[in-house]
Design an enzyme around this catalytic site. Structure first.
Site, PDB file in Angstrom:
ATOM      1  N   ARG A  82     -26.732  19.917 -54.358  1.00 37.41           N
ATOM      2  CA  ARG A  82     -26.991  19.999 -52.913  1.00 37.41           C
ATOM      3  C   ARG A  82     -26.592  21.377 -52.376  1.00 37.41           C
ATOM      4  NH1 ARG A  82     -22.341  15.798 -51.953  1.00 37.41           N
ATOM      5  NH2 ARG A  82     -20.545  17.187 -51.752  1.00 37.41           N
ATOM      6  N   ASP A  83     -26.718  21.528 -51.069  1.00 39.38           N
ATOM      7  CA  ASP A  83     -26.369  22.812 -50.452  1.00 39.38           C
ATOM      8  C   ASP A  83     -24.863  22.909 -50.307  1.00 39.38           C
ATOM      9  OD1 ASP A  83     -26.184  20.754 -48.661  1.00 39.38           O
ATOM     10  OD2 ASP A  83     -26.906  21.892 -46.942  1.00 39.38           O
ATOM     11  N   GLU A  84     -24.210  23.080 -51.452  1.00 45.02           N
ATOM     12  CA  GLU A  84     -22.761  23.209 -51.442  1.00 45.02           C
ATOM     13  C   GLU A  84     -22.365  24.138 -52.592  1.00 45.02           C
ATOM     14  OE1 GLU A  84     -20.764  20.021 -49.883  1.00 45.02           O
ATOM     15  OE2 GLU A  84     -18.802  20.825 -50.294  1.00 45.02           O
TER      16      GLU A  84
ATOM     17  N   GLU B  46     -19.837  11.469 -57.548  1.00 47.02           N
ATOM     18  CA  GLU B  46     -18.877  11.915 -56.530  1.00 47.02           C
ATOM     19  C   GLU B  46     -18.160  10.729 -55.892  1.00 47.02           C
ATOM     20  OE1 GLU B  46     -20.793  13.673 -53.120  1.00 47.02           O
ATOM     21  OE2 GLU B  46     -18.982  14.767 -52.542  1.00 47.02           O
TER      22      GLU B  46
HETATM   23  C1  BGC Z   1     -16.989  18.641 -51.696  1.00 45.76           C
HETATM   24  C2  BGC Z   1     -15.730  18.277 -52.409  1.00 45.76           C
HETATM   25  C3  BGC Z   1     -14.542  18.780 -51.724  1.00 45.76           C
HETATM   26  C4  BGC Z   1     -14.564  18.158 -50.369  1.00 45.76           C
HETATM   27  C5  BGC Z   1     -13.399  18.502 -49.516  1.00 45.76           C
HETATM   28  C6  BGC Z   1     -16.926  18.069 -50.324  1.00 45.76           C
HETATM   29  O1  BGC Z   1     -18.021  18.375 -49.577  1.00 45.76           O
HETATM   30  O2  BGC Z   1     -18.109  18.230 -52.379  1.00 45.76           O
HETATM   31  O3  BGC Z   1     -15.806  18.040 -53.673  1.00 45.76           O
HETATM   32  O4  BGC Z   1     -13.344  18.658 -52.382  1.00 45.76           O
HETATM   33  O5  BGC Z   1     -15.765  18.439 -49.686  1.00 45.76           O
HETATM   34  O6  BGC Z   1     -13.498  17.830 -48.383  1.00 45.76           O
END
Ligand code: BGC
Length: 891
Positions: free
Chosen positions: A487-489, A755
């Protein structure tokens, strides 16, 4: 002492944790090795460094010969005369075994010293903002895509060489992503170079031996330059989707030539280069790539290509400043596995393919088609119930590659400066026509760390869990340890990394990668001492250039990661490097929390992120972590020979505050959750452990022996349950298939770690698309327990680096058999057990120089070693077979 040859072997030679070592950032690089062969250990070593590989292999070193040194340690720092830059060297190590017999010199390892700061003369080059007069202006359609993503730049330069060099080394990097070419040949096999750093602070360069590629007469150099982390789309902030470090990618290269007559020449990127746009219409992590094969420029990086309509490049220092240039600290990213795609059938106008494995990478597409045929590949981790691609969880990531065919025969295409997280692919022919069946192959990427461990068991679910843990690591260890690849991360989140680090080190050699990541974390530390939530940091926040300061469990990550690396390797480099930043982080917390309870400077206090069931008290979680890192600081101070008093006093004070703030008179903890008791027990926060153990048992019982933990709690579930409650119950949790459990995701098709425990359930279908990755490694932190307890291969704090191995296996007839091998820094460790009804057999193999302290589980009775009752003394190097009676635990 004897001259008879030894059966001892030095194996896995590493300089600065790498082989080959492509550039040095230290004048005193560290050389390490492991032990193999049949011997009791090492008594002495001699390091050899020279330019001639064969000479080094036969014990002659023209650059440095350390001479014989009496020592059993598996590493030494260079302490010869200063190493020159731009050298291509070979090194090896001669060992003597415990009886003083010399071991054969192993094949030398390769070492390029790289360029030092003062050696750089090249200029950053980039596409001009304004085209030079008389040259064609860019086509109107150049940015004509829905992402307004930048077309990829092609750069070239021709040059004439008087002779063919006898040695030529190219030092290359980019602000953006690049591929480098010499005389029409792509140099090196790395992809997505130079990887991700905070480009405002530093960029890493690559080293390539190009000796065989340059010749007397006309030569051409070329580069393809894309956006990547520098200016492309990264992360989830749509108000600032791209251009995080700058708006214009730039390239830098310097080639050092040595001729037979002793003369030297330096070629460098400068204003003699030209640039153009080519077939790559855009190439972006989140958008994907569009490639128009009709625009290919055959021969563009070979001499003699007509580049009359190319633009001159612009040179200049990047904004806001030129980054410091460092040699790459970790292995390059490479294509590491190819997976055939199976066609599942059509879905609307799309043909759907399945790789059988969720990967991070892209597809190779093979087609024969009419000219101009336009093909779109979409990527997804899962299918919907109707068999369509499920892409909602990609959020703003588009993850589509578009290919426009040249026509006239078979065409093979893979994208360059993008990657997707996917298992399923949808292929659509948008216009034109295919003239033969297309073929798709998935290509997985990762930072190419050597694999260190493998486990096979008699339980299919457990094998799949291990595979899923491995793949989520592979898919997310790409330049930085990312949270997820789809995803956009795709950020280097610190808590995700710290909870998983111990597991990661069983799968792969992670020290070089940790060294690089720690540098990113230190670059991201604020002037007040706050480590960031993610590193590299800059893209996170559009409103301020300082990074988002770390939450408890997140900003604590660097200390935990470095400590785990030390326990795994016995090497203190990272602890030395980061000591001051660690102290600054501890000061940052302490200054704001005088009462010893961590309520302030908790930033985005995420708590026990993504748990199911009752939520843990975030203040308790934060405070528990504070005690833990205070304990670690005390241990680190001890290892580094520093004063431990401050940390011992702090930890004692914090323990008392923790109990005062979060435990009631009956020993109930605030929030009363599994994670509260798990952290309190595993971090040793309680004076009387028994009420917490009893309450944890009750909570698990009430939950039907299901876990309710999130990212931070999950790592402690199996270890604490096994040690405090029941080993059999811990294995139950591991093998469970009902919700929530690791097995639940596997039963529902997981090929990587999810996740969220409820990423998909039969009742609700997919979890909210706003945050639902199927490829996050954090819940895979149970891997360390599988390795250390089920396989029984655990480190020992008293003799780190697996010089002493704690072997406390858990035998369980439901698993039947288990065979593990782990290439520890001390050498290869093997552990294999098998249960046959009422008997069992356990074989262990210990490397030279190491010992193993054995503790058998209660399920094993009357153990014998070579027919005699097993003694409590540690086992030494070599293979040992232990036989025992087996009786399953009943609770
Ligand atoms: C990420 C995580 C991260 C978390 C912290 C998420 O969006 O995917 O793995 O640790 O944010 O809040």
């Amino acid at each position: 002492m004897s001259d008879a040859p030894s059966a001892l072997r030095a194996i896995r030679l590493r300089c600065e944790h790498l082989n080959p070592t492509l550039g040095l950032n230290s004048a005193r690089p560290r050389f390490t090795w492991s032990l193999g062969g049949q011997a009791l250990g090492q008594s002495a070593c001699r390091l050899l460094i020279g330019e001639d590989r064969d000479a080094v292999a036969s014990g002659r070193a023209d650059l440095w010969d350390s001479g014989r040194r009496e020592m059993s340690g598996l590493g030494a720092s260079y302490d010869g005369p200063p190493l020159p830059s731009d050298r291509h060297l070979w090194w090896s190590v001669q060992l003597w075994d415990e009886a003083g017999r010399p071991a054969p010199i192993p094949d030398p390892a390769e070492l390029f010293t790289g360029l030092f700061a003062e050696d750089w003369q090249a200029e950053w080059i980039a596409r001009p903002f304004v085209p030079a007069a008389g040259r064609p202006v860019p086509q109107d359609d150049a940015y004509d895509n829905r992402f307004q993503a930048r077309p990829v730049d092609y750069l070239r330069r021709e040059l004439h060489l008087p002779n063919a060099p006898v040695r030529a080394t190219a030092y290359t990097t980019a602000l953006g992503l690049y591929e480098f070419y010499v005389n029409g040949t792509r140099i090196g096999s790395d992809v997505l170079a130079p990887g991700w750093t905070d480009y405002h602070t530093r960029a890493e360069y690559q080293v390539h031996d190009v000796t065989g590629h340059l010749r007397a007469g006309g030569n051409a150099l070329g580069a393809i330059l894309g956006e990547g982390w520098y200016s492309g789309r990264v992360g989830h902030n749509q108000r600032r989707a791209g251009n995080h470090y700058g708006g214009r990618p730039a390239f830098l290269c310097q080639i050092h030539l040595h001729y037979a007559d002793g003369t030297r020449q330096v070629l460098r990127s400068d204003d003699g280069w030209t640039c153009a746009r080519g077939p790559i219409l855009y190439s972006d992590f989140l958008a994907g790539e569009a490639f128009d094969a009709r625009k290919e420029m055959s021969g563009w990086s070979a001499p003699g290509y007509d580049d009359a309509d190319w633009q001159p490049v612009e040179t200049g220092d990047p904004e806001p400043r030129a980054p410091e240039l460092n040699a790459a600290r970790a292995q390059p990213i490479r294509e590491v596995e190819r997976l055939g795609a199976r066609e599942l059938g059509p879905c609307g106008s799309e043909r759907i393919y399945d790789l059988g494995q969720n990967i991070a990478g892209y597809c190779e597409l093979k087609i024969t088609a009419e000219p101009g045929t336009r093909i779109r590949l979409r990527h997804a981790e899962r299918l919907t119930e109707d068999g369509a691609l499920y892409t909602e969880n990609l959020r703003y990531a588009v993850s589509e590659d578009v290919y426009i065919a040249r026509g006239g025969g078979e065409e093979v295409y893979t994208p360059r400066f993008t990657f997707h997280g996917f298992q399923y692919v949808g292929l659509t022919v948008e216009s034109g026509a295919l003239l033969a069946e297309p073929a798709l192959t998935g290509i997985a990427l990762q930072t190419d760390m050597p694999r260190t461990g493998e486990i096979d068991t008699g339980n299919a679910l457990l094998n799949k869990l291990l595979s899923n843990i491995f793949w989520s690591q592979r898919d997310n260890f790409i330049a930085v340890p990312t949270d997820c690849p789809q995803r956009d991360e795709r950020y280097g989140w610190t808590a995700d990394a710290q909870v998983f680090w111990r597991t990661a080190g069983f799968n792969m050699e992670t020290t070089a990668f940790a060294t690089k990541y720690l540098e990113d974390l230190i670059d991201g530390q604020s002037p007040e001492g706050a480590f960031p939530d993610v590193a590299p940091t800059k893209p996170l926040n559009p409103y301020r250039l300082t990074p988002q300061p770390g939450a408890p469990g997140w900003g604590d990550g660097p200390i935990i990661i470095a400590w785990h690396d030390y326990l795994r390797t016995g090497r203190t480099d990272l602890l030395h490097r980061a000591w001051e930043p660690f102290v600054a982080w501890m000061d940052y917390i302490e200054a704001a929390n005088p009462d010893g309870v961590r309520l302030n400077r908790v930033n985005n206090n995420y708590g026990d992120w993504l748990n199911v069931g009752p939520r843990s008290d975030p203040a308790l979680v934060a405070s528990a972590y504070w005690v833990h890192i205070a304990d670690l600081m005390g241990k680190i101070a001890g290892v580094l020979g520093r004063d431990r008093t401050r940390w011992h006093l702090l930890a004692a004070r914090l323990r008392a505050s923790f109990r005062g703030a979060f435990a009631d008179s009956e020993g109930r903890l605030s929030g009363d959750t599994q994670t509260a008791y798990l952290l309190a027990l595993d971090f040793g926060l309680l004076e009387d452990r028994s009420p917490a153990v009893a309450r944890l048992g009750q909570l698990l019982e009430e939950a039907g022996w299901h876990l309710q933990t999130g990212f931070l709690g999950v790592r402690h579930v199996c270890p604490v349950v096994a040690d405090e409650l029941s080993e059999r119950r811990a294995v139950d949790l591991l093998l469970k298939e009902s919700f929530p459990s690791w097995g639940f995701s596997i039963r529902h098709g997981a090929t990587t770690t999810w996740e969220r425990w409820d990423g998909w359930t039969p009742e609700r279908g997919f979890q909210s698309a706003s945050m639902n990755s199927f490829n996050h490694y954090s819940f895979g932190s149970v891997g360390e327990w599988i390795w250390s307890r089920l396989a029984g291969i655990d480190w020992d704090e008293a003799a780190p680096g697996f010089a002493s191995i704690r072997m406390r296996p858990i035998f369980d007839e439901r698993i039947g058999h288990l065979a593990a091998r782990y290439d520890a820094p001390s050498g290869r460790i093997e552990s294999a057990w098998q249960i046959d009804g009422a008997t069992g057999r356990w074989t262990v193999s210990i490397p030279p120089g190491a010992t193993a302290a054995i503790t058998l589980p209660r399920t094993a009775t009357d153990p014998t070693l070579a027919g005699a009752p097993l003694q409590s003394a540690p086992l030494g190097p070599g293979a040992h077979v232990i036989e025992f009676g087996y009786k399953a635990d009943q609770d």
